[in-house]
Design a protein around this motif. Structure first.
Motif, PDB file in Angstrom:
ATOM      1  N   PRO A 198       0.787  -1.159  -0.050  1.00 51.07           N
ATOM      2  CA  PRO A 198       0.217  -0.191  -0.117  1.00 51.07           C
ATOM      3  C   PRO A 198       0.659   1.163  -0.053  1.00 51.07           C
ATOM      4  N   LEU A 199       2.051   1.089   0.341  1.00 48.62           N
ATOM      5  CA  LEU A 199       3.125   2.468   0.486  1.00 48.62           C
ATOM      6  C   LEU A 199       3.522   2.646  -1.068  1.00 48.62           C
ATOM      7  N   SER A 200       3.184   1.764  -1.957  1.00 47.36           N
ATOM      8  CA  SER A 200       3.830   2.049  -3.292  1.00 47.36           C
ATOM      9  C   SER A 200       3.414   3.513  -4.005  1.00 47.36           C
ATOM     10  N   ARG A 201       2.182   4.049  -3.568  1.00 49.83           N
ATOM     11  CA  ARG A 201       1.498   5.271  -4.046  1.00 49.83           C
ATOM     12  C   ARG A 201       1.912   6.467  -3.244  1.00 49.83           C
ATOM     13  N   MET A 202       2.719   6.232  -2.441  1.00 49.26           N
ATOM     14  CA  MET A 202       2.932   7.440  -1.420  1.00 49.26           C
ATOM     15  C   MET A 202       4.089   8.149  -2.166  1.00 49.26           C
ATOM     16  N   THR A 203       4.073   9.360  -1.528  1.00 48.77           N
ATOM     17  CA  THR A 203       5.128  10.532  -2.119  1.00 48.77           C
ATOM     18  C   THR A 203       6.437  10.364  -1.029  1.00 48.77           C
ATOM     19  N   LEU A 204       7.485  10.967  -1.564  1.00 53.67           N
ATOM     20  CA  LEU A 204       8.780  10.719  -0.782  1.00 53.67           C
ATOM     21  C   LEU A 204       8.435  11.384   0.735  1.00 53.67           C
ATOM     22  N   ARG A 205       7.786  12.596   0.650  1.00 58.87           N
ATOM     23  CA  ARG A 205       7.487  13.172   1.883  1.00 58.87           C
ATOM     24  C   ARG A 205       6.494  12.369   2.909  1.00 58.87           C
ATOM     25  N   GLU A 206       5.591  11.775   2.198  1.00 58.22           N
ATOM     26  CA  GLU A 206       4.698  10.987   2.969  1.00 58.22           C
ATOM     27  C   GLU A 206       5.647   9.473   3.539  1.00 58.22           C
ATOM     28  N   ARG A 248       1.645   0.484  12.485  1.00 55.62           N
ATOM     29  CA  ARG A 248       1.647  -0.866  12.182  1.00 55.62           C
ATOM     30  C   ARG A 248       2.069  -1.183  10.739  1.00 55.62           C
ATOM     31  N   ILE A 249       1.330  -0.564   9.698  1.00 51.08           N
ATOM     32  CA  ILE A 249       1.681  -0.456   8.400  1.00 51.08           C
ATOM     33  C   ILE A 249       2.937  -0.047   7.843  1.00 51.08           C
ATOM     34  N   ALA A 250       3.724   0.901   8.592  1.00 51.00           N
ATOM     35  CA  ALA A 250       4.939   1.153   8.418  1.00 51.00           C
ATOM     36  C   ALA A 250       5.821   0.043   8.723  1.00 51.00           C
ATOM     37  N   ILE A 251       5.566  -0.590   9.892  1.00 49.57           N
ATOM     38  CA  ILE A 251       6.566  -1.662  10.323  1.00 49.57           C
ATOM     39  C   ILE A 251       6.317  -2.774   9.167  1.00 49.57           C
ATOM     40  N   GLN A 252       5.146  -3.194   8.972  1.00 51.76           N
ATOM     41  CA  GLN A 252       5.051  -4.163   7.957  1.00 51.76           C
ATOM     42  C   GLN A 252       5.539  -3.913   6.638  1.00 51.76           C
ATOM     43  N   HIS A 253       5.674  -2.663   6.066  1.00 52.60           N
ATOM     44  CA  HIS A 253       5.775  -2.429   4.702  1.00 52.60           C
ATOM     45  C   HIS A 253       6.924  -1.399   4.234  1.00 52.60           C
ATOM     46  N   LEU A 254       7.430  -0.814   5.417  1.00 51.76           N
ATOM     47  CA  LEU A 254       8.466   0.178   4.807  1.00 51.76           C
ATOM     48  C   LEU A 254       9.838  -1.004   4.732  1.00 51.76           C
TER      49      LEU A 254
END
Length: 128
Positions: free
Chosen positions: A57-65, A113-119
């Motif tokens: 789900p993070l593939s659509r995020m901007t660098l700042r996000e 939680r999302i950040a920990i799973q996907h970043l």
């Protein structure tokens, strides 16, 4: 992302907490009768994510996000994030609101939680 995960682990239906009583009743009857149920909007979002192969789900995020989300995952408060990114506190609050909307979550712990799973670049690894 949460809906996709719920379906992956066996949910037969999913409704949002602001779903109308009529739609909730319809969803309940369909699932009770052995049929799957997702609201039209959720079903469309999932279908397009799957069609694009967009599993992260993070593939659509901007660098700042992504930078903001990474700092949230580190447990930093908004004021510290603002200082580190050289932006205002209000910019961080607005970025977090956008992240929540894009990721379909409502709380800061869900963002973490999302950040920990996907970043790929979490604390202890190289940074964004």
């Amino acid at each position: 992302m949460i809906v996709s995960r719920a379906l992956e682990v066996g949910a037969n239906g999913y409704v949002l907490k602001d779903t109308s009583p009529e739609e909730f009743s319809k969803a309940f009857r369909r699932v009770r009768d052995g049929q799957p149920y997702l609201s039209h909007d959720l079903a469309s979002q999932i279908a397009f994510m799957e069609a694009r192969g967009d599993r992260n789900p993070l593939s659509r995020m901007t660098l700042r996000e992504l930078q903001t989300l990474s700092l949230i995952a580190e447990g930093k408060p908004y004021i510290s994030i603002a200082e580190e990114l050289h932006v205002s506190y209000k910019t961080v609050v607005n970025t977090c609101a956008q992240l929540k909307a894009k990721l379909g979550v409502r709380t800061l712990p869900e963002l973490m939680r999302i950040a920990i799973q996907h970043l790929p670049n979490m604390p202890g690894r190289s940074t964004l």
